[in-house]
Design an enzyme around this catalytic site. Structure first.
Site, PDB file in Angstrom:
ATOM      1  N   ASN A  21       0.797  -1.227   0.000  1.00  0.00           N
ATOM      2  CA  ASN A  21       0.000   0.000   0.000  1.00  0.00           C
ATOM      3  C   ASN A  21       0.833   1.283   0.000  1.00  0.00           C
ATOM      4  O   ASN A  21       0.330   2.340  -0.395  1.00  0.00           O
ATOM      5  CB  ASN A  21      -0.934  -0.023   1.219  1.00  0.00           C
ATOM      6  CG  ASN A  21      -1.586   1.306   1.463  1.00  0.00           C
ATOM      7  OD1 ASN A  21      -2.516   1.693   0.765  1.00  0.00           O
ATOM      8  ND2 ASN A  21      -1.074   2.059   2.437  1.00  0.00           N
ATOM      9  N   LYS A  49       0.881   3.531 -11.477  1.00  0.00           N
ATOM     10  CA  LYS A  49      -0.297   2.724 -11.099  1.00  0.00           C
ATOM     11  C   LYS A  49      -0.736   1.817 -12.260  1.00  0.00           C
ATOM     12  O   LYS A  49      -1.248   0.726 -12.036  1.00  0.00           O
ATOM     13  CB  LYS A  49      -1.438   3.629 -10.626  1.00  0.00           C
ATOM     14  CG  LYS A  49      -1.104   4.412  -9.342  1.00  0.00           C
ATOM     15  CD  LYS A  49      -0.726   3.508  -8.173  1.00  0.00           C
ATOM     16  CE  LYS A  49      -0.585   4.287  -6.855  1.00  0.00           C
ATOM     17  NZ  LYS A  49      -0.205   3.430  -5.721  1.00  0.00           N
ATOM     18  N   TYR A  60       3.027   9.394 -11.696  1.00  0.00           N
ATOM     19  CA  TYR A  60       2.139   8.709 -10.742  1.00  0.00           C
ATOM     20  C   TYR A  60       1.141   7.787 -11.445  1.00  0.00           C
ATOM     21  O   TYR A  60       1.104   6.589 -11.156  1.00  0.00           O
ATOM     22  CB  TYR A  60       1.441   9.744  -9.851  1.00  0.00           C
ATOM     23  CG  TYR A  60       0.494   9.120  -8.843  1.00  0.00           C
ATOM     24  CD1 TYR A  60       0.987   8.368  -7.773  1.00  0.00           C
ATOM     25  CD2 TYR A  60      -0.883   9.273  -8.965  1.00  0.00           C
ATOM     26  CE1 TYR A  60       0.117   7.780  -6.860  1.00  0.00           C
ATOM     27  CE2 TYR A  60      -1.748   8.682  -8.054  1.00  0.00           C
ATOM     28  CZ  TYR A  60      -1.255   7.947  -6.990  1.00  0.00           C
ATOM     29  OH  TYR A  60      -2.106   7.355  -6.092  1.00  0.00           O
TER      30      TYR A  60
HETATM   31  P1  NAD Z   1      -0.582   8.717   2.822  1.00  0.00           P
HETATM   32  O1  NAD Z   1       0.459   9.656   2.334  1.00  0.00           O
HETATM   33  O2  NAD Z   1      -1.447   9.093   3.956  1.00  0.00           O
HETATM   34  O3  NAD Z   1       0.112   7.305   3.151  1.00  0.00           O
HETATM   35  C1  NAD Z   1       1.146   6.782   2.398  1.00  0.00           C
HETATM   36  C2  NAD Z   1       1.853   5.754   3.220  1.00  0.00           C
HETATM   37  O4  NAD Z   1       2.980   5.269   2.470  1.00  0.00           O
HETATM   38  C3  NAD Z   1       2.397   6.328   4.532  1.00  0.00           C
HETATM   39  O5  NAD Z   1       2.183   5.389   5.566  1.00  0.00           O
HETATM   40  C4  NAD Z   1       3.877   6.506   4.237  1.00  0.00           C
HETATM   41  O6  NAD Z   1       4.690   6.375   5.387  1.00  0.00           O
HETATM   42  C5  NAD Z   1       4.111   5.325   3.303  1.00  0.00           C
HETATM   43  N1  NAD Z   1       5.334   5.519   2.527  1.00  0.00           N
HETATM   44  C6  NAD Z   1       5.604   6.503   1.641  1.00  0.00           C
HETATM   45  N2  NAD Z   1       6.858   6.372   1.198  1.00  0.00           N
HETATM   46  C7  NAD Z   1       7.376   5.281   1.819  1.00  0.00           C
HETATM   47  C8  NAD Z   1       8.624   4.623   1.790  1.00  0.00           C
HETATM   48  N3  NAD Z   1       9.639   5.068   1.043  1.00  0.00           N
HETATM   49  N4  NAD Z   1       8.804   3.522   2.556  1.00  0.00           N
HETATM   50  C9  NAD Z   1       7.798   3.062   3.323  1.00  0.00           C
HETATM   51  N5  NAD Z   1       6.607   3.643   3.408  1.00  0.00           N
HETATM   52  C10 NAD Z   1       6.404   4.734   2.660  1.00  0.00           C
HETATM   53  O7  NAD Z   1      -1.429   8.372   1.561  1.00  0.00           O
HETATM   54  P2  NAD Z   1      -2.688   7.396   1.277  1.00  0.00           P
HETATM   55  O8  NAD Z   1      -3.643   8.203   0.543  1.00  0.00           O
HETATM   56  O9  NAD Z   1      -3.112   6.652   2.482  1.00  0.00           O
HETATM   57  O10 NAD Z   1      -1.977   6.428   0.228  1.00  0.00           O
HETATM   58  C11 NAD Z   1      -1.951   5.014   0.334  1.00  0.00           C
HETATM   59  C12 NAD Z   1      -1.975   4.426  -1.046  1.00  0.00           C
HETATM   60  O11 NAD Z   1      -3.215   4.758  -1.677  1.00  0.00           O
HETATM   61  C13 NAD Z   1      -0.887   4.936  -1.982  1.00  0.00           C
HETATM   62  O12 NAD Z   1      -0.380   3.846  -2.740  1.00  0.00           O
HETATM   63  C14 NAD Z   1      -1.625   5.915  -2.898  1.00  0.00           C
HETATM   64  O13 NAD Z   1      -1.018   6.027  -4.153  1.00  0.00           O
HETATM   65  C15 NAD Z   1      -2.980   5.247  -2.978  1.00  0.00           C
HETATM   66  N6  NAD Z   1      -4.106   6.116  -3.379  1.00  0.00           N
HETATM   67  C16 NAD Z   1      -4.536   7.126  -2.577  1.00  0.00           C
HETATM   68  C17 NAD Z   1      -5.625   7.894  -2.977  1.00  0.00           C
HETATM   69  C18 NAD Z   1      -6.162   9.030  -2.122  1.00  0.00           C
HETATM   70  O14 NAD Z   1      -7.018   9.794  -2.614  1.00  0.00           O
HETATM   71  N7  NAD Z   1      -5.757   9.161  -0.879  1.00  0.00           N
HETATM   72  C19 NAD Z   1      -6.255   7.638  -4.195  1.00  0.00           C
HETATM   73  C20 NAD Z   1      -5.796   6.595  -4.988  1.00  0.00           C
HETATM   74  C21 NAD Z   1      -4.710   5.831  -4.554  1.00  0.00           C
END
Ligand code: NAD
Length: 245
Positions: free
Chosen positions: A88, A157, A153
């Protein structure tokens, strides 16, 4: 639904990942929270005192095969198995093509794609020996539609979806299911920081009339990890309220 299973959730310290961690714990799994720093992992674990016997923290560099393999072995040692991997962790950016540096493009691909490959390989080696397992990765709706900036990005994906489809076919013989969840706009810290009117405008553009909650995504993660999805593999499940960016 997951009693006796053990899951690793990367990026499990906050946002969508933390919701998956909680959902898996509520459903009986042991969970290893994988974060980038020991301090943030420990802070996340502090928020889960009722599950302290079933939760542990790891903080390998997700782009180091050696560190990931060692961390996953420590999870198996502590809980006896590794049954579910939630890939994730992810980062995004909205930089325009004209300003995009090769370094930024590589950074996005390192965490969003290379780390998924490395973690999946390490987990699959353990799962194959055990007789099976489940791998789920967080994709995005932009992995279907693209987006009008930050091309690295959405490209990353699309790559997650490609790994999912290919590895579902390669790993089926080892009884390892491989799926992805593609969230739409989901309420995490970043969205909470936006002015209310802007969030309302975004919500109005989504056919279901609201942004997604981390729990919406975690529920899909629960389904795909559970035996209810025992014949589901190679799927990227959209959880986006029918949004189209
Ligand atoms: P967020 O930024 O709150 O969380 C991201 C997480 O990834 C955090 O826990 C961070 O510590 C971890 N992370 C980032 N870089 C890292 C690294 N180098 N090593 C280890 N951990 C790392 O964001 P989120 O929205 O919860 O994102 C989670 C996933 O969901 C991501 O893959 C993101 O692309 C995807 N996503 C999010 C959304 C949205 O609208 N929030 C939409 C589509 C997809």
């Amino acid at each position: 639904m997951l009693k006796g299973k053990t899951a690793v959730v990367t990026g499990g310290t906050r946002g969508i990942g933390f919701a998956i961690v909680k959902k898996y714990l509520e459903n009986g799994a042991n969970v290893a929270i994988a974060g980038s720093r020991q301090a943030t992992v420990e802070k996340a674990i502090e928020k889960l005192p009722e599950y302290k016997d079933r939760v542990m923290g790891i903080w390998p560099d997700l782009c180091s095969p050696e560190e990931v393999a060692a961390a996953f072995s420590s999870v198996k040692e502590r809980f006896g198995s590794l049954d579910i991997l939630a890939n994730n962790a992810g980062i995004s950016s909205r930089t325009s093509l004209y300003d995009y540096t090769v370094e930024e493009f590589s950074k996005i691909f390192d965490i969003n794609v290379k780390a998924v490959f490395i973690c999946t390989q390490a987990a699959a080696r353990i799962m194959k020996e055990q007789g099976g397992g489940v791998i789920i990765s967080t994709s995005s709706m932009v992995g279907e539609y693209g987006q009008p900036s930050g091309c690295g990005y959405p490209a990353s994906k699309f790559a997650v979806n490609g790994l999912t489809r290919s590895l579902s076919r390669e790993l089926a013989k080892d009884q390892i299911r491989v799926n992805a969840v593609a969230p739409g706009v989901t309420r995490t810290d970043m969205l909470d920081a936006l002015p209310t009117e802007m969030v309302e405008r975004i919500s109005a553009g989504i056919p279901l009339g609201r942004v997604g909650e981390p729990l919406d995504i975690a529920n899909a993660y629960l389904f795909l990890a559970s035996d209810l999805a025992s014949y589901v593999t190679g799927l990227t499940l959209r959880v986006d309220g029918a949004a189209m960016t």
